[in-house]
Motif scaffolding. Structure first.
Motif, short mmCIF file in Angstrom:
data_model
loop_
_atom_site.label_atom_id
_atom_site.label_comp_id
_atom_site.label_asym_id
_atom_site.label_seq_id
_atom_site.Cartn_x
_atom_site.Cartn_y
_atom_site.Cartn_z
N VAL A 151 0.82 -1.28 0.02
CA VAL A 151 0.02 -0.07 0.04
C VAL A 151 0.84 1.25 -0.03
N ALA A 152 1.99 1.05 0.73
CA ALA A 152 2.77 2.29 0.79
C ALA A 152 3.58 2.61 -0.59
N VAL A 153 3.85 1.49 -1.30
CA VAL A 153 4.60 1.78 -2.63
C VAL A 153 3.37 2.47 -3.64
N VAL A 154 2.38 1.79 -3.55
CA VAL A 154 1.48 2.40 -4.31
C VAL A 154 0.81 3.85 -4.21
N LEU A 155 0.74 4.27 -2.88
CA LEU A 155 0.45 5.58 -2.50
C LEU A 155 1.61 6.67 -2.67
N PHE A 156 2.79 5.95 -2.25
CA PHE A 156 3.99 6.83 -2.06
C PHE A 156 5.19 6.11 -3.26
N PRO A 157 5.24 6.16 -4.36
CA PRO A 157 5.95 5.28 -5.34
C PRO A 157 7.52 5.88 -5.37
N ARG A 158 8.11 5.77 -4.32
CA ARG A 158 9.56 5.92 -4.20
C ARG A 158 10.34 5.03 -4.02
N LEU A 159 11.77 4.87 -4.43
CA LEU A 159 12.62 3.65 -4.28
C LEU A 159 12.85 3.45 -2.62
N TRP A 160 13.00 4.58 -2.00
CA TRP A 160 13.24 4.58 -0.32
C TRP A 160 11.91 3.80 0.18
N VAL A 161 10.72 4.00 -0.35
CA VAL A 161 9.71 3.25 0.31
C VAL A 161 9.54 2.05 -0.06
N VAL A 162 10.06 1.66 -1.37
CA VAL A 162 10.13 0.20 -1.70
C VAL A 162 11.27 -0.45 -0.78
N VAL A 163 12.33 0.19 -0.39
CA VAL A 163 13.50 -0.53 0.45
C VAL A 163 13.02 -0.84 1.79
N VAL A 164 12.36 0.41 2.37
CA VAL A 164 11.93 0.33 3.82
C VAL A 164 10.83 -0.63 3.90
N GLY A 165 10.05 -0.75 2.85
CA GLY A 165 8.84 -1.94 2.78
C GLY A 165 9.37 -3.07 2.71
N ALA A 166 10.38 -3.51 1.79
CA ALA A 166 11.03 -4.78 1.83
C ALA A 166 11.55 -5.09 3.08
N GLY A 167 12.09 -4.28 3.75
CA GLY A 167 12.87 -4.55 4.95
C GLY A 167 11.94 -4.73 6.15
N TRP A 168 10.83 -4.24 6.30
CA TRP A 168 9.87 -4.39 7.10
C TRP A 168 9.35 -5.77 6.88
N VAL A 169 9.09 -6.31 5.71
CA VAL A 169 8.48 -7.78 5.59
C VAL A 169 9.65 -8.62 5.97
N VAL A 170 10.74 -8.40 5.43
CA VAL A 170 11.97 -9.46 5.98
C VAL A 170 12.03 -9.48 7.41
N MET A 171 11.92 -8.45 8.10
CA MET A 171 12.09 -8.45 9.63
C MET A 171 10.97 -9.09 10.28
N MET A 172 9.62 -8.95 9.55
CA MET A 172 8.63 -9.69 10.21
C MET A 172 8.79 -11.05 10.04
N ALA A 173 9.25 -11.64 8.78
CA ALA A 173 9.20 -13.10 8.48
C ALA A 173 10.32 -13.54 9.32
N PHE A 174 11.45 -13.01 9.49
CA PHE A 174 12.54 -13.37 10.52
C PHE A 174 12.07 -13.51 11.87
N SER A 175 11.47 -12.55 12.28
CA SER A 175 10.85 -12.57 13.55
C SER A 175 9.94 -13.84 13.88
N ARG A 176 9.03 -14.13 12.99
CA ARG A 176 7.88 -15.13 13.07
C ARG A 176 8.86 -16.50 13.03
N THR A 177 9.79 -16.64 12.18
CA THR A 177 10.59 -17.95 12.26
C THR A 177 11.23 -18.14 13.65
N TYR A 178 11.78 -16.89 14.12
CA TYR A 178 12.65 -16.87 15.22
C TYR A 178 12.11 -17.21 16.46
N LEU A 179 10.61 -16.85 16.35
CA LEU A 179 9.83 -17.36 17.57
C LEU A 179 9.15 -18.60 17.26
#
Length: 224
Positions: A151-179
């Motif tokens: 949603v953030a990328v659709v509404l604010f199509p910027r490279l830094w939004v893509v990078v931050v968004g991807a990082g957020w997803v990866v961190m969430m995925a890692f945390s779910r498997t870490y627990l």
């Protein structure tokens, strides 16, 4: 002097591309779930390898971080507070259609995740460290993170939004498997479904949110 004009990007070809991408991502998520269902209770080799690796690699600080992510990405805060606060922020930015899109994307994402969880009924890892709802596939936390990022990328199509968004997803995925709340494949499925839901819903709001993006850009252009 008049302000320079900024036209909304609502071309039919772009709308079709967004729709196809969203449907394809959801389809891939469903397909992965079907493959998992056909395998029975046997996880993939990468699921077992990663889960066993994290059992041996326990660091209290990372565990604490993962528990914070668990709270941020689910429960009342992740499912209710984040969408409502995000929608309010968009309204304050004079983008009411974008706010409606964000809320709709969150609702559709949660609905698809719950349907798939009950449909596939995958068992979670035995080492799970947090309370979770029924069904391991797909990860609701990761789906929510992917929906927000898309949603953030659709509404604010910027490279830094893509990078931050991807990082957020990866961190969430890692945390779910870490627990040990999910297998790796659960997080992949969650990311596919969450991002796909955001794109499919974006197609329904495309002309409105494109117009709001153009209006927002117009307001940033100084008068010559």
């Amino acid at each position: 002097m008049e302000r320079a004009t900024t036209r909304p990007d609502a071309s039919p070809s772009r709308l079709i591309a967004v729709t196809i991408a969203g449907v394809a991502l959801i389809g891939l998520g469903v397909l992965l779930g079907w493959v998992i269902l056909m395998r029975g209770e046997e996880p993939f080799a990468i699921d077992v390898w990663w889960n066993d690796l994290l059992v041996e690699w326990w660091v209290p600080a990372i565990g604490g971080f993962s528990r914070v992510m668990n709270w941020l990405g689910g429960g009342w805060f992740g499912v209710l507070a984040v969408p409502i606060l995000g929608a309010i922020a968009l309204v304050l930015l004079r983008r009411p259609w974008s706010a409606a899109y964000f809320l709709a994307a969150e609702i559709v994402s949660v609905a698809i995740v719950q349907v798939l969880k009950h449909l596939f009924g995958r068992v979670r890892p035995e080492e799970i460290l947090v309370l979770s709802d029924v069904g391991s596939y797909p990860s609701g936390h990761v789906a929510n993170a992917a929906t927000i990022a898309a949603v953030a990328v659709v509404l604010f199509p910027r490279l830094w939004v893509v990078v931050v968004g991807a990082g957020w997803v990866v961190m969430m995925a890692f945390s779910r498997t870490y627990l040990h709340a999910h297998w790796v494949s659960d997080t992949i499925g969650g990311a596919l479904v969450g991002a796909g839901a955001a794109l499919v819903v974006a197609a329904a709001f495309w002309s409105q949110i494109s117009r709001e993006r153009a209006d927002a850009a117009q307001r940033r252009i100084p008068v010559e």
